[in-house]
Design an enzyme around this catalytic site. Structure first.
Site, PDB file in Angstrom:
ATOM      1  N   SER A 138       0.849  -1.184   0.000  1.00  0.00           N
ATOM      2  CA  SER A 138       0.000   0.000   0.000  1.00  0.00           C
ATOM      3  C   SER A 138       0.882   1.231   0.000  1.00  0.00           C
ATOM      4  O   SER A 138       2.038   1.186   0.438  1.00  0.00           O
ATOM      5  CB  SER A 138      -0.897   0.015   1.251  1.00  0.00           C
ATOM      6  OG  SER A 138      -1.505   1.279   1.454  1.00  0.00           O
ATOM      7  N   TYR A 151      -2.461  -0.435  10.299  1.00  0.00           N
ATOM      8  CA  TYR A 151      -2.489  -0.775   8.873  1.00  0.00           C
ATOM      9  C   TYR A 151      -1.152  -0.453   8.217  1.00  0.00           C
ATOM     10  O   TYR A 151      -0.617  -1.262   7.451  1.00  0.00           O
ATOM     11  CB  TYR A 151      -3.617  -0.010   8.192  1.00  0.00           C
ATOM     12  CG  TYR A 151      -3.783  -0.335   6.726  1.00  0.00           C
ATOM     13  CD1 TYR A 151      -4.359  -1.538   6.333  1.00  0.00           C
ATOM     14  CD2 TYR A 151      -3.369   0.555   5.738  1.00  0.00           C
ATOM     15  CE1 TYR A 151      -4.521  -1.844   4.991  1.00  0.00           C
ATOM     16  CE2 TYR A 151      -3.524   0.260   4.399  1.00  0.00           C
ATOM     17  CZ  TYR A 151      -4.098  -0.937   4.029  1.00  0.00           C
ATOM     18  OH  TYR A 151      -4.254  -1.244   2.692  1.00  0.00           O
TER      19      TYR A 151
END
Length: 254
Positions: A138, A151
């Site tokens: 990501s 995350y």
């Protein structure tokens, strides 16, 4: 001629979102797709979509965070030419708003889940003479994103694990790359906005869309096309890299 025709591809989290888009495209390109997912309904829907276009798909209901389950599923599949480490969950909150249980939950799925799939698949790829691995990282792995402590931790781990696997298994003809999407419009995003910003859904969707300099979120099908290339024989000279697919988020947000 498709470069993944007749190859066996294992996609974790293939029942929804980006994983579904990748699974459907790989099936359309002639791969035999195996989906590993906890969501039986989503996995069945993906399988039906693939088979409706003449593709091959099997589903395996399991939890990527439980190593023996993943090992048993890979053993059942046998040959694996392509692994897409896609299964993942998110958490909203900075360090002070990330409880130990939240941290552990994200770690178990995003980090340990990816490790378990790699641990199960690498021996099969070595025995087969090689393979291609794609890990879903990501932009949060390389750019500070507000309120994404757990995350970001997990995607940073994916970024690092990808490099390690690429380095250690080149001699076995195993390639490993990662891709780093910015915000992609999936049902998860709609659910996230509805849960965290009730009554402000339209405003927040517009705000999140415009956080990409290109002015919109990505589409799962766009991520799938990059995944297809990196897992195909056309990318035979590419390993150990991360590819942002981010509408300019990393380099052009200034």
């Amino acid at each position: 001629m498709s470069k993944i025709k007749d190859k066996v591809a294992l996609v974790t989290g293939g029942g929804s979102g980006i994983g579904r888009a990748i699974s459907e495209l790989f099936g359309a390109e002639g791969a035999h797709v195996h989906i590993l997912d906890l969501n039986a309904e989503g996995a069945e829907a993906t399988k039906a979509a693939i088979e409706s276009k003449g593709g091959k798909c099997d589903i395996h209901i399991g939890n990527v965070s439980i190593q023996q389950e993943v090992i048993d599923i890979v053993a059942k599949i046998g040959r694996v030419d392509i692994l897409v480490n896609n299964a993942g969950i998110a958490h909203v909150g900075d360090l002070e708003h990330c409880a130990e249980a939240d941290f552990d939950r994200v770690y178990q799925v995003n980090v340990k889940g990816a490790y378990n799939a790699l641990y199960a698949v690498i021996p099969a790829m070595k025995a087969n003479g090689g393979g291609a691995i794609l890990n879903l990282a990501s932009i949060a792995a390389v750019v500070g994103i507000s309120d994404r402590f757990a995350y970001s931790m997990s995607k940073g781990a994916i970024f690092a694990m990808n490099l390690s696997v690429a380095r250690d298994y080149m001699a076995y003809n195993i390639r490993s790359n990662s891709i780093s999407p910015a915000r992609v419009h999936t049902p998860f995003v709609d659910g996230f906005i509805a849960k965290n910003y009730p009554g402000q859904e339209e405003e927040m969707f517009d705000k999140l869309s415009k956080s990409q300099p290109i002015g919109r979120m990505g589409q799962p099908a766009e991520i799938a096309k990059l995944a297809l290339f990196l897992c195909s024989d056309d990318a035979a000279f590419i390993t150990g890299n991360d590819y942002p697919i981010d509408g300019g988020f990393i380099k052009l947000n200034n």
